[in-house]
Every structure is written in C-alpha cells, then in structure tokens.
Design a protein around this motif. Structure first.
Motif, PDB file in Angstrom:
ATOM      1  N   PRO A   1       0.683  -0.799   0.048  1.00 38.75           N
ATOM      2  CA  PRO A   1       0.042   0.197  -0.083  1.00 38.75           C
ATOM      3  C   PRO A   1       0.846   1.348  -0.316  1.00 38.75           C
ATOM      4  N   VAL A   2       0.586   2.488  -0.972  1.00 38.55           N
ATOM      5  CA  VAL A   2       1.316   3.657  -1.096  1.00 38.55           C
ATOM      6  C   VAL A   2       2.131   4.133   0.718  1.00 38.55           C
ATOM      7  N   LEU A   3       1.134   4.142   1.719  1.00 41.10           N
ATOM      8  CA  LEU A   3       1.376   4.695   2.995  1.00 41.10           C
ATOM      9  C   LEU A   3       2.447   4.155   3.168  1.00 41.10           C
ATOM     10  N   VAL A   4       2.699   1.847   2.950  1.00 39.41           N
ATOM     11  CA  VAL A   4       3.037   1.680   4.038  1.00 39.41           C
ATOM     12  C   VAL A   4       4.697   1.595   3.262  1.00 39.41           C
ATOM     13  N   SER A   5       4.171   1.951   1.920  1.00 35.20           N
ATOM     14  CA  SER A   5       5.956   1.683   1.193  1.00 35.20           C
ATOM     15  C   SER A   5       6.688   3.194   0.471  1.00 35.20           C
ATOM     16  N   ASN A   6       5.816   4.130   1.098  1.00 35.51           N
ATOM     17  CA  ASN A   6       6.336   6.004   1.193  1.00 35.51           C
ATOM     18  C   ASN A   6       6.971   5.865   2.623  1.00 35.51           C
ATOM     19  N   TYR A   7       6.302   5.141   3.706  1.00 36.49           N
ATOM     20  CA  TYR A   7       6.707   6.212   5.124  1.00 36.49           C
ATOM     21  C   TYR A   7       6.534   4.889   5.842  1.00 36.49           C
ATOM     22  N   LEU A   8       6.592   4.231   6.148  1.00 33.67           N
ATOM     23  CA  LEU A   8       6.891   3.082   6.827  1.00 33.67           C
ATOM     24  C   LEU A   8       8.578   2.689   7.457  1.00 33.67           C
ATOM     25  N   ALA A   9       9.254   3.403   6.836  1.00 37.62           N
ATOM     26  CA  ALA A   9      11.509   3.113   6.435  1.00 37.62           C
ATOM     27  C   ALA A   9      11.294   4.392   7.245  1.00 37.62           C
ATOM     28  N   ASP A  10      10.535   5.894   7.034  1.00 39.14           N
ATOM     29  CA  ASP A  10      10.720   6.767   7.585  1.00 39.14           C
ATOM     30  C   ASP A  10      10.286   6.732   9.223  1.00 39.14           C
ATOM     31  N   LEU A  11       9.153   6.329   9.344  1.00 39.06           N
ATOM     32  CA  LEU A  11       8.456   6.494  10.414  1.00 39.06           C
ATOM     33  C   LEU A  11       9.516   5.508  11.494  1.00 39.06           C
ATOM     34  N   LEU A  12      10.166   4.492  10.831  1.00 38.69           N
ATOM     35  CA  LEU A  12      10.790   4.020  11.989  1.00 38.69           C
ATOM     36  C   LEU A  12      12.703   4.308  12.090  1.00 38.69           C
ATOM     37  N   SER A  13      12.951   5.127  11.167  1.00 40.18           N
ATOM     38  CA  SER A  13      14.677   5.438  10.791  1.00 40.18           C
ATOM     39  C   SER A  13      15.031   5.917  12.172  1.00 40.18           C
ATOM     40  N   ILE A  14      14.365   6.503  12.573  1.00 46.84           N
ATOM     41  CA  ILE A  14      14.847   7.719  13.650  1.00 46.84           C
ATOM     42  C   ILE A  14      14.518   7.036  14.998  1.00 46.84           C
ATOM     43  N   PHE A  15      14.106   5.643  15.269  1.00 48.62           N
ATOM     44  CA  PHE A  15      13.795   5.194  16.461  1.00 48.62           C
ATOM     45  C   PHE A  15      14.593   4.081  16.430  1.00 48.62           C
ATOM     46  N   LEU A  16      14.911   3.429  15.614  1.00 51.37           N
ATOM     47  CA  LEU A  16      16.367   2.779  15.402  1.00 51.37           C
ATOM     48  C   LEU A  16      17.517   2.612  15.069  1.00 51.37           C
ATOM     49  N   VAL A  17      17.978   3.575  14.374  1.00 47.72           N
ATOM     50  CA  VAL A  17      19.303   3.900  14.379  1.00 47.72           C
ATOM     51  C   VAL A  17      19.566   4.433  15.550  1.00 47.72           C
ATOM     52  N   ASN A  18      18.709   5.627  16.759  1.00 48.52           N
ATOM     53  CA  ASN A  18      19.454   6.090  17.677  1.00 48.52           C
ATOM     54  C   ASN A  18      18.736   5.181  18.773  1.00 48.52           C
ATOM     55  N   THR A  19      18.063   4.070  19.293  1.00 51.26           N
ATOM     56  CA  THR A  19      19.088   3.037  19.884  1.00 51.26           C
ATOM     57  C   THR A  19      20.057   2.365  19.305  1.00 51.26           C
ATOM     58  N   PHE A  20      19.976   1.974  17.943  1.00 46.94           N
ATOM     59  CA  PHE A  20      21.719   1.357  18.126  1.00 46.94           C
ATOM     60  C   PHE A  20      22.584   2.385  18.089  1.00 46.94           C
ATOM     61  N   ALA A  21      22.103   3.456  18.004  1.00 47.18           N
ATOM     62  CA  ALA A  21      23.719   4.542  18.866  1.00 47.18           C
ATOM     63  C   ALA A  21      23.705   4.309  19.904  1.00 47.18           C
ATOM     64  N   LEU A  22      22.270   4.443  20.867  1.00 51.41           N
ATOM     65  CA  LEU A  22      22.789   4.355  22.252  1.00 51.41           C
ATOM     66  C   LEU A  22      23.540   3.397  22.386  1.00 51.41           C
ATOM     67  N   TRP A  23      22.817   1.743  22.160  1.00 52.65           N
ATOM     68  CA  TRP A  23      23.931   1.572  22.598  1.00 52.65           C
ATOM     69  C   TRP A  23      25.197   0.988  22.104  1.00 52.65           C
ATOM     70  N   SER A  24      26.128   0.990  20.963  1.00 51.78           N
ATOM     71  CA  SER A  24      26.626   1.499  20.858  1.00 51.78           C
ATOM     72  C   SER A  24      27.727   2.523  21.848  1.00 51.78           C
ATOM     73  N   ILE A  25      27.102   3.289  21.958  1.00 55.61           N
ATOM     74  CA  ILE A  25      28.018   4.383  22.601  1.00 55.61           C
ATOM     75  C   ILE A  25      28.284   4.198  24.428  1.00 55.61           C
ATOM     76  N   ARG A  26      26.664   3.252  24.438  1.00 60.77           N
ATOM     77  CA  ARG A  26      27.085   2.509  25.719  1.00 60.77           C
ATOM     78  C   ARG A  26      28.184   1.689  25.929  1.00 60.77           C
ATOM     79  N   LYS A  27      28.449   1.118  25.461  1.00 57.84           N
ATOM     80  CA  LYS A  27      29.885  -0.519  24.945  1.00 57.84           C
ATOM     81  C   LYS A  27      31.173   1.001  24.483  1.00 57.84           C
ATOM     82  N   ILE A  28      30.183   1.402  24.371  1.00 59.46           N
ATOM     83  CA  ILE A  28      32.149   1.942  23.991  1.00 59.46           C
ATOM     84  C   ILE A  28      32.298   3.136  25.360  1.00 59.46           C
ATOM     85  N   LYS A  29      31.117   3.659  26.171  1.00 58.54           N
ATOM     86  CA  LYS A  29      32.027   4.541  27.065  1.00 58.54           C
ATOM     87  C   LYS A  29      31.956   3.803  28.231  1.00 58.54           C
TER      88      LYS A  29
END
Length: 115
Positions: free
Chosen positions: A30-58
C-alpha cells in the motif's frame, strides 16, 4: 533500560527487516506503507542502535541520549534525505511528509526512553 534487546526494538527491527526484504521482490505494498514505514522507524531504530553503541564504547550502561541530540538526528536525517540526496540523484525525491515521519519517530523514541 534495555536498548537492542528490548522487545519493542526487536519487534520494530523485525518489521523493518521483513519490509526491506519484501521490498526487494515484486510485491506491491500500500502507498502509505511503501512511502512512510521506513521513515517512521528510522530515527527510532538508528538512535536505539547508536545509544547501545555509545553505552558499550563508554561503558556506561545507564546513559541516555539527551533530547537535543535526538532532535539533531531528526534534523540531520531531514536535511540529508530530503534536501541533499534529492539534488544528487533522481532516485530520491523531496517529501515534506517524510520530515514529519522523522519527527514522529524521534518523538516516539524520546517517549519510549523516558517512560
């Protein structure tokens, strides 16, 4: 609080992985899924992974990303994917709704980490 082992992160990462895998096929979404799903998940997933990485490094298991840093990630994604890339390649198209999706994703991340 957990980061990449948290059930919410795992579910959202699986949704994204399945979506991305199916996107490589001829399946039509569906158009809404193909156009916006990745964008709706992007910041959430990237920031969570970044937080995990920073926690491990520091070696700081209770560290959290401050809200201004989450806002910065929303701004950086918006500039890069909605301004810079559309000028460099016809594959990318400016869509102001994507910026809203990044903001929603960032707000969801902040709410999840603060609750």
């Amino acid at each position: 609080m957990k980061t990449i082992t948290h059930p919410l992160f795992i579910v959202l990462a699986i949704i994204y992985a399945v979506y991305y895998g199916l996107k490589q096929t001829d399946l039509v979404f569906p158009v809404l899924v193909s156009n916006y799903l990745a964008d709706l998940l992007s910041i959430f997933l990237v920031n969570t992974f970044a937080l995990w990485s920073i926690r491990k490094i520091k070696n700081k298991p209770n560290l959290e990303l401050p809200i201004p840093l989450v806002l910065l990630s929303v701004i950086m994604f918006s500039i890069f994917f909605e301004y810079i890339l559309p000028q460099k390649s016809p594959i990318y198209v400016y869509d102001p709704w994507d910026v809203l999706c990044y903001a929603i994703s960032g707000a969801g991340y902040v709410l999840w980490r603060r609750i």
